[in-house]
Scaffold this active site. Structure first.
Site, PDB file in Angstrom:
ATOM      1  N   ASP A  22      -6.933   4.336   4.807  1.00 30.20           N
ATOM      2  CA  ASP A  22      -6.204   4.592   6.046  1.00 30.20           C
ATOM      3  C   ASP A  22      -4.876   5.317   5.846  1.00 30.20           C
ATOM      4  O   ASP A  22      -4.450   6.086   6.711  1.00 30.20           O
ATOM      5  CB  ASP A  22      -5.943   3.277   6.784  1.00 30.20           C
ATOM      6  N   GLU A  37     -12.028  -7.170   8.352  1.00 30.13           N
ATOM      7  CA  GLU A  37     -11.627  -6.360   9.507  1.00 30.13           C
ATOM      8  C   GLU A  37     -12.671  -6.371  10.617  1.00 30.13           C
ATOM      9  O   GLU A  37     -12.631  -5.509  11.498  1.00 30.13           O
ATOM     10  CB  GLU A  37     -11.380  -4.915   9.061  1.00 30.13           C
ATOM     11  N   THR A  67       0.834  -1.206   0.000  1.00 29.51           N
ATOM     12  CA  THR A  67       0.000   0.000   0.000  1.00 29.51           C
ATOM     13  C   THR A  67       0.871   1.260   0.000  1.00 29.51           C
ATOM     14  O   THR A  67       1.938   1.302   0.620  1.00 29.51           O
ATOM     15  CB  THR A  67      -0.911   0.031   1.230  1.00 29.51           C
ATOM     16  N   ARG A  99      11.153  -3.317  11.460  1.00 35.52           N
ATOM     17  CA  ARG A  99      12.553  -3.676  11.712  1.00 35.52           C
ATOM     18  C   ARG A  99      12.704  -5.149  12.115  1.00 35.52           C
ATOM     19  O   ARG A  99      13.818  -5.677  12.116  1.00 35.52           O
ATOM     20  CB  ARG A  99      13.140  -2.786  12.803  1.00 35.52           C
ATOM     21  N   LEU A 146       4.570  -3.176   3.990  1.00 37.00           N
ATOM     22  CA  LEU A 146       4.483  -1.755   4.300  1.00 37.00           C
ATOM     23  C   LEU A 146       5.643  -0.950   3.732  1.00 37.00           C
ATOM     24  O   LEU A 146       5.546   0.276   3.628  1.00 37.00           O
ATOM     25  CB  LEU A 146       4.419  -1.552   5.822  1.00 37.00           C
ATOM     26  N   ASP A 153       3.373 -40.959  -4.203  1.00 42.60           N
ATOM     27  CA  ASP A 153       2.261 -41.351  -5.057  1.00 42.60           C
ATOM     28  C   ASP A 153       1.679 -40.085  -5.667  1.00 42.60           C
ATOM     29  O   ASP A 153       2.258 -39.001  -5.547  1.00 42.60           O
ATOM     30  CB  ASP A 153       1.207 -42.148  -4.280  1.00 42.60           C
TER      31      ASP A 153
END
Length: 434
Positions: free
Chosen positions: A53, A159, A17, A237, A260, A390
Protein backbone atom coordinates in the site's frame (compact mmCIF):
# COMPACT_ATOMS: atom_id res chain seq x y z
CA UNK A 1 0.97 -28.52 20.35
CA UNK A 2 4.25 -30.00 19.20
CA UNK A 3 5.79 -26.95 17.54
CA UNK A 4 7.87 -24.23 19.16
CA UNK A 5 8.67 -20.61 18.38
CA UNK A 6 11.41 -20.19 15.80
CA UNK A 7 11.92 -16.48 16.42
CA UNK A 8 13.67 -14.71 19.28
CA UNK A 9 11.33 -11.85 20.14
CA UNK A 10 8.55 -12.52 22.63
CA UNK A 11 7.25 -8.95 22.42
CA UNK A 12 6.94 -6.48 19.55
CA UNK A 13 6.03 -2.92 20.47
CA UNK A 14 6.42 -1.24 17.08
CA UNK A 15 5.64 -2.22 13.48
CA UNK A 16 6.95 0.60 11.24
CA UNK A 17 6.28 0.70 7.50
CA UNK A 18 8.33 2.63 4.92
CA UNK A 19 7.64 3.16 1.17
CA UNK A 20 10.10 1.15 -0.88
CA UNK A 21 10.11 3.50 -3.88
CA UNK A 22 8.90 7.09 -4.26
CA UNK A 23 8.22 8.30 -7.78
CA UNK A 24 9.76 11.58 -8.93
CA UNK A 25 12.72 11.51 -6.53
CA UNK A 26 16.38 11.46 -7.58
CA UNK A 27 16.77 8.58 -5.17
CA UNK A 28 13.52 6.62 -5.09
CA UNK A 29 14.80 4.70 -2.06
CA UNK A 30 15.52 7.81 0.05
CA UNK A 31 12.75 7.15 2.61
CA UNK A 32 13.77 3.51 2.85
CA UNK A 33 17.36 4.53 3.41
CA UNK A 34 16.46 7.01 6.16
CA UNK A 35 14.31 4.45 7.94
CA UNK A 36 17.15 1.92 7.89
CA UNK A 37 19.33 4.38 9.81
CA UNK A 38 16.93 5.04 12.72
CA UNK A 39 18.38 4.12 16.10
CA UNK A 40 17.38 4.04 19.75
CA UNK A 41 13.78 4.82 20.65
CA UNK A 42 13.17 6.09 17.09
CA UNK A 43 13.92 2.65 15.68
CA UNK A 44 11.10 0.05 15.63
CA UNK A 45 11.20 -3.51 16.89
CA UNK A 46 10.01 -4.61 13.43
CA UNK A 47 10.83 -2.56 10.34
CA UNK A 48 8.61 -3.21 7.33
CA UNK A 49 9.85 -2.00 3.93
CA UNK A 50 6.36 -1.71 2.43
CA UNK A 51 6.11 -2.79 -1.19
CA UNK A 52 2.30 -2.88 -1.04
CA UNK A 53 0.00 0.00 0.00
CA UNK A 54 2.79 2.51 0.74
CA UNK A 55 4.27 2.07 -2.75
CA UNK A 56 2.57 2.89 -6.06
CA UNK A 57 1.84 -0.19 -8.23
CA UNK A 58 4.05 1.18 -11.03
CA UNK A 59 7.00 1.41 -8.60
CA UNK A 60 6.84 -2.01 -6.97
CA UNK A 61 9.39 -3.76 -9.18
CA UNK A 62 11.81 -0.92 -8.44
CA UNK A 63 10.75 -1.12 -4.80
CA UNK A 64 11.82 -4.76 -4.60
CA UNK A 65 15.23 -3.79 -5.99
CA UNK A 66 15.48 -0.95 -3.49
CA UNK A 67 14.78 -3.36 -0.63
CA UNK A 68 17.66 -5.52 -1.80
CA UNK A 69 20.03 -2.56 -2.15
CA UNK A 70 19.17 -0.83 1.15
CA UNK A 71 18.95 -3.96 3.29
CA UNK A 72 22.22 -5.25 1.80
CA UNK A 73 23.94 -1.97 2.69
CA UNK A 74 22.35 -1.13 6.05
CA UNK A 75 20.71 -4.34 7.27
CA UNK A 76 23.57 -5.42 9.53
CA UNK A 77 23.15 -2.26 11.62
CA UNK A 78 19.33 -2.16 11.75
CA UNK A 79 18.56 -2.75 15.46
CA UNK A 80 15.16 -4.40 14.94
CA UNK A 81 13.91 -7.20 12.74
CA UNK A 82 13.34 -6.67 9.01
CA UNK A 83 10.14 -8.01 7.44
CA UNK A 84 9.27 -6.56 3.99
CA UNK A 85 5.60 -6.45 3.02
CA UNK A 86 4.91 -7.82 -0.46
CA UNK A 87 1.72 -7.73 -2.48
CA UNK A 88 -0.88 -10.46 -2.00
CA UNK A 89 -4.64 -10.80 -2.34
CA UNK A 90 -6.95 -13.66 -1.52
CA UNK A 91 -8.99 -13.07 -4.71
CA UNK A 92 -6.18 -12.37 -7.20
CA UNK A 93 -3.81 -15.10 -8.47
CA UNK A 94 -1.93 -12.46 -10.48
CA UNK A 95 -1.26 -10.39 -7.35
CA UNK A 96 -0.16 -13.45 -5.41
CA UNK A 97 2.23 -14.43 -8.19
CA UNK A 98 3.75 -10.93 -8.25
CA UNK A 99 4.33 -11.13 -4.49
CA UNK A 100 5.91 -14.55 -4.94
CA UNK A 101 8.27 -13.21 -7.61
CA UNK A 102 9.34 -10.34 -5.36
CA UNK A 103 9.98 -12.72 -2.45
CA UNK A 104 12.13 -14.86 -4.73
CA UNK A 105 14.19 -11.83 -5.74
CA UNK A 106 14.54 -10.30 -2.26
CA UNK A 107 15.49 -13.62 -0.60
CA UNK A 108 18.08 -14.59 -3.21
CA UNK A 109 21.27 -15.28 -1.19
CA UNK A 110 23.40 -13.96 -4.04
CA UNK A 111 21.77 -10.50 -3.83
CA UNK A 112 23.03 -9.73 -0.31
CA UNK A 113 19.83 -8.90 1.59
CA UNK A 114 18.91 -12.36 2.87
CA UNK A 115 21.41 -12.51 5.75
CA UNK A 116 19.69 -9.48 7.33
CA UNK A 117 16.13 -10.53 6.47
CA UNK A 118 13.85 -12.12 9.07
CA UNK A 119 10.71 -12.80 7.07
CA UNK A 120 7.88 -11.35 5.00
CA UNK A 121 4.55 -9.67 5.76
CA UNK A 122 1.59 -10.98 3.76
CA UNK A 123 -1.39 -8.60 3.45
CA UNK A 124 -5.01 -9.19 2.39
CA UNK A 125 -5.11 -12.87 3.37
CA UNK A 126 -8.40 -14.74 3.25
CA UNK A 127 -9.45 -18.01 4.85
CA UNK A 128 -6.98 -20.52 6.26
CA UNK A 129 -6.39 -22.12 2.84
CA UNK A 130 -5.12 -18.77 1.60
CA UNK A 131 -2.69 -18.58 4.54
CA UNK A 132 -1.44 -22.02 3.46
CA UNK A 133 -0.88 -20.74 -0.09
CA UNK A 134 1.34 -17.96 1.23
CA UNK A 135 3.17 -20.45 3.43
CA UNK A 136 3.67 -22.78 0.44
CA UNK A 137 5.12 -19.95 -1.63
CA UNK A 138 7.58 -19.19 1.15
CA UNK A 139 8.52 -22.87 1.32
CA UNK A 140 9.18 -22.83 -2.43
CA UNK A 141 11.32 -19.70 -2.04
CA UNK A 142 13.35 -21.48 0.62
CA UNK A 143 13.82 -24.58 -1.51
CA UNK A 144 14.70 -22.57 -4.62
CA UNK A 145 17.47 -20.86 -2.68
CA UNK A 146 18.65 -23.86 -0.66
CA UNK A 147 17.46 -22.47 2.67
CA UNK A 148 16.36 -24.37 5.73
CA UNK A 149 12.60 -24.78 6.01
CA UNK A 150 10.97 -21.98 7.99
CA UNK A 151 14.10 -19.84 7.69
CA UNK A 152 11.70 -17.04 6.73
CA UNK A 153 8.99 -15.93 9.13
CA UNK A 154 5.52 -15.11 7.86
CA UNK A 155 3.38 -12.36 9.37
CA UNK A 156 -0.15 -11.73 8.13
CA UNK A 157 -2.38 -8.68 8.14
CA UNK A 158 -5.97 -9.42 9.13
CA UNK A 159 -7.97 -7.20 6.78
CA UNK A 160 -11.13 -9.17 6.05
CA UNK A 161 -13.89 -11.17 7.66
CA UNK A 162 -12.39 -14.30 6.10
CA UNK A 163 -9.03 -13.65 7.76
CA UNK A 164 -10.66 -12.97 11.11
CA UNK A 165 -12.52 -16.30 10.93
CA UNK A 166 -9.24 -18.01 9.99
CA UNK A 167 -7.78 -16.95 13.34
CA UNK A 168 -9.99 -19.60 14.97
CA UNK A 169 -8.58 -22.30 12.66
CA UNK A 170 -4.93 -21.79 13.56
CA UNK A 171 -4.79 -24.20 16.51
CA UNK A 172 -5.99 -27.03 14.28
CA UNK A 173 -3.65 -26.19 11.41
CA UNK A 174 -0.30 -25.13 12.87
CA UNK A 175 2.01 -28.09 13.30
CA UNK A 176 0.44 -30.34 10.67
CA UNK A 177 3.05 -32.09 8.49
CA UNK A 178 1.27 -30.77 5.38
CA UNK A 179 2.20 -27.14 6.03
CA UNK A 180 4.88 -24.91 7.52
CA UNK A 181 2.58 -22.53 9.36
CA UNK A 182 4.95 -22.76 12.32
CA UNK A 183 6.73 -19.95 10.49
CA UNK A 184 4.00 -17.52 11.63
CA UNK A 185 5.29 -14.59 13.67
CA UNK A 186 2.94 -11.56 13.82
CA UNK A 187 -0.83 -11.24 13.52
CA UNK A 188 -1.42 -7.63 12.49
CA UNK A 189 -4.79 -5.90 12.29
CA UNK A 190 -5.56 -3.78 9.25
CA UNK A 191 -8.68 -1.88 10.25
CA UNK A 192 -8.90 0.29 7.09
CA UNK A 193 -9.31 -2.59 4.64
CA UNK A 194 -11.26 -4.54 7.25
CA UNK A 195 -13.77 -1.69 7.40
CA UNK A 196 -14.05 -1.76 3.61
CA UNK A 197 -14.47 -5.54 3.55
CA UNK A 198 -17.16 -5.37 6.24
CA UNK A 199 -18.95 -2.58 4.31
CA UNK A 200 -19.12 -0.60 7.53
CA UNK A 201 -20.34 3.02 7.57
CA UNK A 202 -19.80 5.68 10.22
CA UNK A 203 -21.47 9.11 10.27
CA UNK A 204 -18.10 10.90 10.14
CA UNK A 205 -16.44 8.63 7.61
CA UNK A 206 -13.89 7.60 10.21
CA UNK A 207 -12.99 4.07 11.20
CA UNK A 208 -15.05 2.11 13.73
CA UNK A 209 -12.99 1.09 16.79
CA UNK A 210 -13.40 -2.65 16.06
CA UNK A 211 -12.65 -3.84 19.64
CA UNK A 212 -13.85 -7.34 18.72
CA UNK A 213 -11.26 -7.65 15.94
CA UNK A 214 -8.47 -6.57 18.26
CA UNK A 215 -9.67 -9.00 20.94
CA UNK A 216 -9.91 -11.88 18.45
CA UNK A 217 -6.44 -11.19 17.07
CA UNK A 218 -4.92 -10.99 20.54
CA UNK A 219 -6.69 -14.20 21.59
CA UNK A 220 -5.43 -16.05 18.50
CA UNK A 221 -1.88 -14.85 19.17
CA UNK A 222 -2.08 -16.03 22.78
CA UNK A 223 -3.53 -19.42 21.81
CA UNK A 224 -0.81 -20.08 19.22
CA UNK A 225 2.33 -18.57 20.71
CA UNK A 226 2.33 -15.63 18.28
CA UNK A 227 2.46 -11.85 18.69
CA UNK A 228 -0.52 -9.51 18.12
CA UNK A 229 -0.08 -6.04 16.64
CA UNK A 230 -2.76 -3.39 16.21
CA UNK A 231 -3.23 -1.54 12.93
CA UNK A 232 -2.26 2.04 12.01
CA UNK A 233 -3.53 5.07 13.91
CA UNK A 234 -3.61 7.55 11.06
CA UNK A 235 -4.24 10.79 13.00
CA UNK A 236 -0.53 11.24 13.59
CA UNK A 237 -1.00 14.53 15.50
CA UNK A 238 -3.36 12.97 18.03
CA UNK A 239 -0.81 11.76 20.57
CA UNK A 240 -3.40 11.43 23.34
CA UNK A 241 -5.63 9.28 21.12
CA UNK A 242 -2.66 7.10 20.18
CA UNK A 243 -1.85 6.60 23.87
CA UNK A 244 -5.47 5.82 24.68
CA UNK A 245 -5.55 3.22 21.91
CA UNK A 246 -2.35 1.60 23.18
CA UNK A 247 -3.63 1.58 26.77
CA UNK A 248 -6.84 -0.12 25.67
CA UNK A 249 -4.85 -2.62 23.60
CA UNK A 250 -2.59 -3.55 26.50
CA UNK A 251 -5.64 -4.53 28.55
CA UNK A 252 -6.41 -6.98 25.73
CA UNK A 253 -2.87 -8.38 25.72
CA UNK A 254 -2.01 -6.61 22.45
CA UNK A 255 1.25 -4.80 23.25
CA UNK A 256 2.29 -3.92 19.71
CA UNK A 257 0.95 -1.26 17.36
CA UNK A 258 1.58 -0.06 13.82
CA UNK A 259 3.63 3.14 13.68
CA UNK A 260 3.45 5.52 10.73
CA UNK A 261 6.14 8.03 11.75
CA UNK A 262 9.34 7.99 13.83
CA UNK A 263 7.41 10.08 16.36
CA UNK A 264 4.79 7.36 16.71
CA UNK A 265 7.61 4.81 16.98
CA UNK A 266 8.99 6.66 20.02
CA UNK A 267 5.56 6.79 21.66
CA UNK A 268 4.86 3.11 20.97
CA UNK A 269 8.31 1.97 22.10
CA UNK A 270 8.04 3.79 25.43
CA UNK A 271 4.35 3.40 26.24
CA UNK A 272 4.33 -0.31 27.27
CA UNK A 273 7.37 0.06 29.54
CA UNK A 274 6.71 0.47 33.29
CA UNK A 275 6.92 4.08 34.49
CA UNK A 276 10.09 5.35 36.14
CA UNK A 277 8.15 6.63 39.17
CA UNK A 278 4.96 5.35 40.77
CA UNK A 279 1.76 7.35 40.38
CA UNK A 280 -1.35 7.57 42.56
CA UNK A 281 -4.63 8.03 40.69
CA UNK A 282 -8.04 9.10 41.95
CA UNK A 283 -11.07 7.59 40.23
CA UNK A 284 -13.51 10.45 39.83
CA UNK A 285 -16.57 9.90 37.66
CA UNK A 286 -15.50 8.54 34.29
CA UNK A 287 -11.81 9.40 34.49
CA UNK A 288 -8.66 9.02 36.56
CA UNK A 289 -7.06 12.13 38.05
CA UNK A 290 -3.31 12.06 38.72
CA UNK A 291 -2.42 13.07 42.25
CA UNK A 292 0.55 15.42 42.52
CA UNK A 293 3.49 14.43 44.70
CA UNK A 294 4.13 17.36 47.06
CA UNK A 295 7.07 15.90 48.93
CA UNK A 296 5.74 12.61 50.26
CA UNK A 297 2.09 13.64 50.16
CA UNK A 298 -0.23 13.34 47.20
CA UNK A 299 -2.51 16.27 46.44
CA UNK A 300 -5.68 16.37 44.36
CA UNK A 301 -5.45 19.68 42.51
CA UNK A 302 -8.54 21.24 40.98
CA UNK A 303 -12.15 20.57 41.89
CA UNK A 304 -12.56 16.99 40.64
CA UNK A 305 -13.16 15.86 44.22
CA UNK A 306 -14.53 18.18 46.89
CA UNK A 307 -13.79 17.17 50.47
CA UNK A 308 -14.42 19.40 53.47
CA UNK A 309 -14.45 19.02 57.25
CA UNK A 310 -17.88 19.80 58.71
CA UNK A 311 -17.23 18.74 62.29
CA UNK A 312 -14.92 16.77 64.55
CA UNK A 313 -14.28 13.52 62.66
CA UNK A 314 -17.05 14.26 60.15
CA UNK A 315 -16.54 15.04 56.50
CA UNK A 316 -18.52 15.97 53.42
CA UNK A 317 -17.38 14.52 50.10
CA UNK A 318 -18.62 15.28 46.58
CA UNK A 319 -17.34 13.13 43.71
CA UNK A 320 -19.69 14.65 41.18
CA UNK A 321 -22.51 12.17 41.73
CA UNK A 322 -23.90 13.58 44.96
CA UNK A 323 -22.74 14.76 48.37
CA UNK A 324 -22.15 12.25 51.17
CA UNK A 325 -21.42 12.71 54.85
CA UNK A 326 -18.79 10.32 56.21
CA UNK A 327 -17.02 9.66 59.46
CA UNK A 328 -13.24 9.10 59.55
CA UNK A 329 -13.41 5.33 58.99
CA UNK A 330 -15.91 5.68 56.14
CA UNK A 331 -13.76 8.38 54.54
CA UNK A 332 -10.69 6.13 54.72
CA UNK A 333 -12.55 3.22 53.11
CA UNK A 334 -14.04 5.48 50.42
CA UNK A 335 -10.65 6.90 49.46
CA UNK A 336 -9.12 3.41 49.36
CA UNK A 337 -11.85 2.46 46.88
CA UNK A 338 -11.31 5.60 44.78
CA UNK A 339 -7.51 5.47 44.60
CA UNK A 340 -5.30 3.29 42.44
CA UNK A 341 -1.55 3.02 42.31
CA UNK A 342 0.43 2.66 39.07
CA UNK A 343 3.64 0.89 40.12
CA UNK A 344 7.03 1.92 38.80
CA UNK A 345 9.55 -0.60 37.48
CA UNK A 346 11.30 -0.40 40.86
CA UNK A 347 8.00 -1.08 42.67
CA UNK A 348 7.32 -4.16 40.55
CA UNK A 349 10.84 -5.48 41.15
CA UNK A 350 10.51 -4.86 44.91
CA UNK A 351 7.24 -6.81 45.08
CA UNK A 352 8.56 -9.70 43.01
CA UNK A 353 11.72 -9.94 45.09
CA UNK A 354 9.65 -9.98 48.30
CA UNK A 355 7.42 -12.75 46.96
CA UNK A 356 10.41 -14.77 45.73
CA UNK A 357 12.00 -14.52 49.18
CA UNK A 358 8.74 -15.55 50.85
CA UNK A 359 8.33 -18.50 48.51
CA UNK A 360 11.87 -19.67 49.28
CA UNK A 361 10.93 -19.52 52.96
CA UNK A 362 7.97 -21.80 52.28
CA UNK A 363 5.15 -19.25 52.15
CA UNK A 364 2.59 -19.64 49.38
CA UNK A 365 0.99 -16.21 49.72
CA UNK A 366 1.88 -12.92 51.39
CA UNK A 367 0.18 -9.54 51.87
CA UNK A 368 1.78 -6.53 50.21
CA UNK A 369 1.00 -3.23 51.93
CA UNK A 370 0.75 0.09 50.11
CA UNK A 371 0.18 3.37 51.97
CA UNK A 372 0.00 7.05 51.11
CA UNK A 373 -0.97 10.38 52.63
CA UNK A 374 -3.53 12.24 50.53
CA UNK A 375 -4.25 15.97 50.59
CA UNK A 376 -7.70 16.90 49.30
CA UNK A 377 -8.77 20.44 49.95
CA UNK A 378 -8.08 21.21 53.60
CA UNK A 379 -8.21 17.54 54.61
CA UNK A 380 -5.19 15.23 55.02
CA UNK A 381 -5.92 11.49 55.14
CA UNK A 382 -3.53 8.55 55.40
CA UNK A 383 -4.71 5.44 53.59
CA UNK A 384 -3.42 1.88 53.65
CA UNK A 385 -4.40 -1.05 51.47
CA UNK A 386 -3.23 -4.65 51.35
CA UNK A 387 -2.99 -6.86 48.29
CA UNK A 388 -2.59 -10.60 48.59
CA UNK A 389 0.19 -12.02 46.39
CA UNK A 390 0.20 -15.66 45.39
CA UNK A 391 1.80 -17.47 42.46
CA UNK A 392 -0.89 -16.33 40.01
CA UNK A 393 -0.45 -12.68 41.08
CA UNK A 394 3.31 -13.07 40.70
CA UNK A 395 3.02 -14.46 37.17
CA UNK A 396 0.64 -11.66 36.13
CA UNK A 397 3.00 -9.02 37.54
CA UNK A 398 5.86 -10.68 35.68
CA UNK A 399 4.58 -9.68 32.22
CA UNK A 400 5.95 -6.10 32.31
CA UNK A 401 9.25 -7.49 33.61
CA UNK A 402 9.33 -10.05 30.79
CA UNK A 403 8.73 -7.20 28.35
CA UNK A 404 11.49 -5.09 29.88
CA UNK A 405 13.95 -8.00 29.78
CA UNK A 406 13.04 -8.77 26.15
CA UNK A 407 13.63 -5.15 25.14
CA UNK A 408 16.90 -4.90 27.05
CA UNK A 409 18.22 -8.14 25.56
CA UNK A 410 17.23 -7.56 21.94
CA UNK A 411 17.55 -3.78 21.68
CA UNK A 412 21.09 -2.89 22.88
CA UNK A 413 20.68 0.46 21.10
CA UNK A 414 18.06 1.37 23.74
CA UNK A 415 19.98 0.28 26.84
CA UNK A 416 21.52 3.66 27.57
CA UNK A 417 18.09 5.30 27.43
CA UNK A 418 16.67 2.65 29.78
CA UNK A 419 19.51 3.13 32.26
CA UNK A 420 19.01 6.91 32.21
CA UNK A 421 15.28 6.47 32.71
CA UNK A 422 15.32 3.96 35.58
CA UNK A 423 18.85 4.06 37.00
CA UNK A 424 21.50 1.38 36.60
CA UNK A 425 20.73 -0.42 39.88
CA UNK A 426 17.00 -0.78 39.06
CA UNK A 427 17.84 -2.04 35.57
CA UNK A 428 20.27 -4.60 36.97
CA UNK A 429 17.69 -5.86 39.47
CA UNK A 430 14.98 -5.98 36.81
CA UNK A 431 17.22 -8.12 34.60
CA UNK A 432 17.81 -10.60 37.44
CA UNK A 433 14.32 -10.94 38.91
CA UNK A 434 11.87 -13.58 37.75
Amino acid sequence: MSYSQHYERSFVRTFFTSPTAVEGKDDSAAMLRRAAQLRGMEAPDVWVPDNEDATAPSMRDEGAENIIDVVSEHGADVPGEIHPRVVWHRDSPETRFQGFQHMLEIADPDRGALEHLDGFVIPEVGDIDDWKKADEFLTIVEREHGLEERRLSMSVIVESGQAELALADLRDEIGKPTNNLERLFLLVDGEVDYTKDMRAITSTGGLPPWPELRHNTSRAASANGLIAVDGPYDDIRDVDGYHERMTDNRMKGMLGIWSLTPGQVIEANESPLPPATGQWLLDVGDRNVELVDTGGRYACEGDDLELTTIGEGTYEVDTGDGVRKLDADELHDTLVELTEYVPSLSDIVDSMEQFEAAKEAGEGAIAMERSATLEIGDVTVSITSDRMWDEATYQAAKTPIDLFQDVYEHRPDQRETLQERYGESVVERAMNVG
